[in-house]
Design a protein around this motif. Structure first.
Motif, PDB file in Angstrom:
ATOM      1  N   ARG A 157      10.132  -1.083 -11.520  1.00 13.78           N
ATOM      2  CA  ARG A 157      10.082  -1.397 -10.088  1.00 13.78           C
ATOM      3  C   ARG A 157       9.431  -0.265  -9.300  1.00 13.78           C
ATOM      4  N   GLY A 158       9.790   0.966  -9.629  1.00 13.22           N
ATOM      5  CA  GLY A 158       9.166   2.088  -8.943  1.00 13.22           C
ATOM      6  C   GLY A 158       7.664   2.106  -9.150  1.00 13.22           C
ATOM      7  N   HIS A 159       7.238   1.837 -10.377  1.00 13.70           N
ATOM      8  CA  HIS A 159       5.803   1.809 -10.691  1.00 13.70           C
ATOM      9  C   HIS A 159       5.095   0.712  -9.899  1.00 13.70           C
ATOM     10  N   LEU A 160       5.643  -0.497  -9.922  1.00 13.89           N
ATOM     11  CA  LEU A 160       5.000  -1.614  -9.229  1.00 13.89           C
ATOM     12  C   LEU A 160       5.007  -1.413  -7.718  1.00 13.89           C
ATOM     13  N   SER A 161       6.100  -0.876  -7.183  1.00 12.42           N
ATOM     14  CA  SER A 161       6.178  -0.637  -5.741  1.00 12.42           C
ATOM     15  C   SER A 161       5.101   0.337  -5.284  1.00 12.42           C
ATOM     16  N   ARG A 162       4.907   1.409  -6.045  1.00 10.50           N
ATOM     17  CA  ARG A 162       3.909   2.413  -5.649  1.00 10.50           C
ATOM     18  C   ARG A 162       2.488   1.894  -5.851  1.00 10.50           C
ATOM     19  N   THR A 177       2.746   3.484   2.200  1.00 13.60           N
ATOM     20  CA  THR A 177       1.796   3.527   1.089  1.00 13.60           C
ATOM     21  C   THR A 177       2.362   4.216  -0.146  1.00 13.60           C
ATOM     22  N   GLU A 178       3.523   4.870  -0.019  1.00 12.86           N
ATOM     23  CA  GLU A 178       4.154   5.482  -1.188  1.00 12.86           C
ATOM     24  C   GLU A 178       5.191   4.539  -1.785  1.00 12.86           C
ATOM     25  N   GLY A 179       4.915   3.246  -1.669  1.00  7.87           N
ATOM     26  CA  GLY A 179       5.818   2.233  -2.188  1.00  7.87           C
ATOM     27  C   GLY A 179       6.246   1.298  -1.082  1.00  7.87           C
ATOM     28  N   ILE A 180       6.056  -0.001  -1.281  1.00  6.56           N
ATOM     29  CA  ILE A 180       6.364  -0.943  -0.206  1.00  6.56           C
ATOM     30  C   ILE A 180       7.736  -1.578  -0.367  1.00  6.56           C
ATOM     31  N   ILE A 181       8.424  -1.288  -1.487  1.00  7.21           N
ATOM     32  CA  ILE A 181       9.738  -1.874  -1.729  1.00  7.21           C
ATOM     33  C   ILE A 181      10.810  -0.850  -1.361  1.00  7.21           C
ATOM     34  N   GLU A 182      11.723  -1.243  -0.489  1.00  5.39           N
ATOM     35  CA  GLU A 182      12.799  -0.337  -0.090  1.00  5.39           C
ATOM     36  C   GLU A 182      13.563   0.134  -1.324  1.00  5.39           C
ATOM     37  N   ASN A 183      13.939   1.382  -1.340  1.00  4.97           N
ATOM     38  CA  ASN A 183      14.617   2.052  -2.461  1.00  4.97           C
ATOM     39  C   ASN A 183      13.665   2.445  -3.582  1.00  4.97           C
ATOM     40  N   GLN A 185      10.423   3.961  -2.915  1.00  4.55           N
ATOM     41  CA  GLN A 185       9.362   4.602  -2.155  1.00  4.55           C
ATOM     42  C   GLN A 185       9.361   6.095  -2.450  1.00  4.55           C
ATOM     43  N   GLY A 186       8.303   6.754  -2.035  1.00  5.85           N
ATOM     44  CA  GLY A 186       8.195   8.188  -2.261  1.00  5.85           C
ATOM     45  C   GLY A 186       7.124   8.500  -3.285  1.00  5.85           C
ATOM     46  N   PRO A 187       6.947   9.766  -3.610  1.00  2.83           N
ATOM     47  CA  PRO A 187       5.912  10.161  -4.572  1.00  2.83           C
ATOM     48  C   PRO A 187       6.127   9.504  -5.934  1.00  2.83           C
ATOM     49  N   TRP A 188       5.057   9.445  -6.705  1.00  2.18           N
ATOM     50  CA  TRP A 188       5.147   8.892  -8.059  1.00  2.18           C
ATOM     51  C   TRP A 188       6.201   9.657  -8.860  1.00  2.18           C
ATOM     52  N   GLN A 189       6.993   8.932  -9.611  1.00  8.24           N
ATOM     53  CA  GLN A 189       8.039   9.521 -10.453  1.00  8.24           C
ATOM     54  C   GLN A 189       7.380  10.027 -11.740  1.00  8.24           C
ATOM     55  N   LEU A 190       6.788  11.212 -11.666  1.00  7.60           N
ATOM     56  CA  LEU A 190       5.930  11.687 -12.752  1.00  7.60           C
ATOM     57  C   LEU A 190       6.661  11.818 -14.079  1.00  7.60           C
TER      58      LEU A 190
END
Length: 204
Positions: A157-162, A177-183, A185-190
């Motif tokens: 979900r984090g990947h698809l949101s970003r 733009t750092e993720g459109i899905i609430e919860n 969002q934010g920088p890529w989870q590297l």
């Protein structure tokens, strides 16, 4: 249910190298942020239109924000992911003559994430005809396997949101733009990605 574990890592090595090649020598008016790299691109009008449609179609899909609690939830999530993958394929066909464009690249990033999650899911799958687990009643999967699904779906979900956040940039939409899905969002989870080898500089 979230444990915070990262049960597998996405491998975008080939896609990131392709991104560097595609933007070589170009000047762009939109900066896209991908895991480990940023690229400047100039989307075409058709890409902007299709990007807007993709965001509108996917931003409210329940699978991208729901929290699973049981086997039925997992099955519904898997079905919905297959539907999203089909939409991605349909849009890639629509953009066949723009395969070197930024939108096709981001759709590929989404498709790659889903494909790698499905490969991980195959390792967890039980026979669909298996009887209910004797210890867990209606739940067919033991708790550790079920939690592995939950954790895998979380990082997907984090990947698809970003990815969708970057697609929204192409569309010029006023969304995070750092993720459109609430919860999600934010920088890529590297830590959820395989670090690529040192990428070669773009050719001159």
């Amino acid at each position: 249910m979230r444990s915070g574990d990262i049960p597998f890592k996405f491998d975008l090595t080939d896609l990131l190298a392709r991104a560097r090649r595609q933007v070589a020598g170009r000047i762009g008016d939109v900066t896209l942020n991908l895991p480990f790299i940023s690229i400047a691109v100039s989307p075409k009008d058709r890409e902007r239109r299709v990007a807007r449609e993709i965001v509108l179609r996917l931003r409210d899909r329940r699978v991208l924000s729901a929290w699973e609690c049981c086997d039925d939830c997992i099955e519904r999530a898997l079905t919905s992911l297959k539907e999203i993958r089909q939409l991605i394929v349909d849009k890639e066909v629509e953009l066949a003559e723009l395969q070197d464009g930024p939108l096709f690249l981001l759709l590929d990033a989404m498709a790659t994430g889903i494909r790698q999650f499905m490969t991980y899911e195959e390792l967890l799958r039980r026979d669909k005809d298996a009887p209910p687990h004797p210890r867990f009643g209606e739940f067919h999967r033991p708790p550790d396997v079920r939690q592995a699904y939950f954790d895998g779906l979380e990082i997907l979900r984090g990947h698809l949101s970003r990815c969708l956040g970057q697609i929204a940039l192409i569309a010029g939409m006023p969304v995070p733009t750092e993720g459109i899905i609430e919860n999600y969002q934010g920088p890529w989870q590297l830590e959820a990605y395989e670090a690529p080898p040192l990428l070669p500089p773009p050719p001159e």
